[in-house]
Design an enzyme around this catalytic site. Structure first.
Site, PDB file in Angstrom:
ATOM      1  CE  LYS A 115      -4.378  -1.618   1.815  1.00 33.38           C
ATOM      2  NZ  LYS A 115      -5.386  -1.512   2.875  1.00 33.38           N
ATOM      3  CE  LYS A 197      -9.072 -14.144  -3.102  1.00 32.33           C
ATOM      4  NZ  LYS A 197      -8.794 -14.311  -1.668  1.00 32.33           N
ATOM      5  CE  LYS A 200     -13.906  -5.910  -0.315  1.00 29.69           C
ATOM      6  NZ  LYS A 200     -13.431  -4.750   0.410  1.00 29.69           N
TER       7      LYS A 200
END
Ligand code: TRP
Length: 334
Positions: A115, A197, A200
């Site tokens: 991040k 995968k 979202k």
């Protein structure tokens, strides 16, 4: 343990939109856990501000997530679905646990590194201590199990380390949590890259089916799904795209892999993709209808928000008081 039951805690960020993988891999299975566990599903809005958010958008998404949980089948009378920011004990325990966490441990967190590299203009202290707030979330509820995806395993590890460190000084204060990662659960892959995968946070909207996508959008996304070059509808390791679609179709219709292969023998990818799209749209429709109904009933959702925050605060404060006493904070005068 809480109330004579094992305790379960999970948190989710309101910043992405829930997608099919979240539903089939997590939510759908959680519905079965409500009798066995005392469950807490927290919308972690305090974690969300470690990355800059547009205020109105954060508020809207947080409410939508909370509502979608209920629409997807979690009974809010049995499952404590609430906002993290409504229960101050999260912030209070977070501070205390900061003092039991080492900089070196936090420096090793792969999610922080990831991040930080994506938000170079805002590498704030909250982003760095994110895992400590997460430890506070989990430990406040004496959680036995924490359903999470693989990517959160390292955060559960540090939570266990912090809890064990605290317990070794002050006695058995915290339950040591276990990650709960369903091995048999569905692993839904991206429609655009079937080797990774469905996520979202994926920026390519065609890669994911969102729970609130309408029928046309769902069908269009499945039509565009990346598949391999031959045209046989067969489940196999070297056909990850078609295998993913076969699995999704199986969950949406209850059909086994063999049944699906037989059903589409001799048919082309186009027919099959359309059938998968229709099956998924049919599966999601009742959730979407329920979501719309719930949104019309503001007072009902407001009531849930209030009652569940009170319930969460009750259990959280029990743990917090114990911790405050153990570390030597003076007693409050009543
Ligand atoms: N970090 C988690 C995520 O991004 C969200 C989260 C916050 C969480 N607190 C938690 C998950 C406690 C499980 C338990 O997905």
């Amino acid at each position: 343990m809480l109330n004579g039951k094992k305790s379960l805690f999970s948190g989710m960020q309101a910043t992405g939109t829930l997608q099919l993988g979240n539903y089939l891999g997590a939510l759908k299975n959680w519905v079965e856990l409500e009798d066995e566990y005392e469950t807490f599903y927290c919308v972690v809005d305090m974690h969300s501000i470690t990355v800059r958010q547009e205020p109105a958008e954060l508020r809207r998404k947080a409410r939508a997530l909370l509502t979608l949980y209920i629409a997807a089948g979690l009974n809010p009378e049995k499952n404590c679905i609430y906002y993290q920011s409504h229960v101050p004990a999260h912030a209070e325990l977070n501070w205390i646990l900061n003092c039991f966490t080492y900089m070196g441990e936090l420096n090793r967190m792969t999610q922080f590194k990831d991040k930080a590299s994506k938000n170079e203009e805002n590498i704030n202290a909250g982003l760095f201590t994110y895992p400590v707030l997460m430890a506070a979330d989990i430990l406040l509820f004496q959680s036995d199990i924490v359903p999470v995806g693989d990517d959160q395993k390292q955060h559960i590890e540090i939570t266990r380390d912090i809890a064990q460190r605290f317990n070794s000084i002050y006695g058995d204060v915290f339950t040591i949590p276990e990650p709960y990662i369903k091995k048999t659960g569905a692993r839904i892959m991206s429609l655009q890259d079937p080797t990774s995968k469905m996520s979202k946070s994926d920026e390519n909207e065609n890669a994911s089916i969102y729970l609130l996508d309408d029928t046309d959008t769902i069908i269009r996304k499945f039509k565009r799904a990346v598949t391999d070059s031959d045209s046989e509808i067969r489940h196999s390791k070297d056909k990850p795209g078609i295998s993913n679609l076969i699995e999704i179709y199986g969950i949406a219709t209850g059909k086994s892999i063999a049944e699906t292969e037989k059903e589409f023998e001799g048919k082309g990818y186009g027919d099959f993709k359309l059938a998968v799209g229709e099956a998924v749209a049919t599966m999601l429709k009742p959730i979407q209808d329920r979501f719309d109904d719930l949104n019309k009933d503001k007072a009902y959702i407001d009531g849930i928000i209030k009652n569940n925050a009170e319930k969460a605060a009750y259990f959280a404060n029990k743990t917090l008081r114990k911790v405050q006493k153990k570390i030597g904070f003076p007693e409050k005068i009543k």
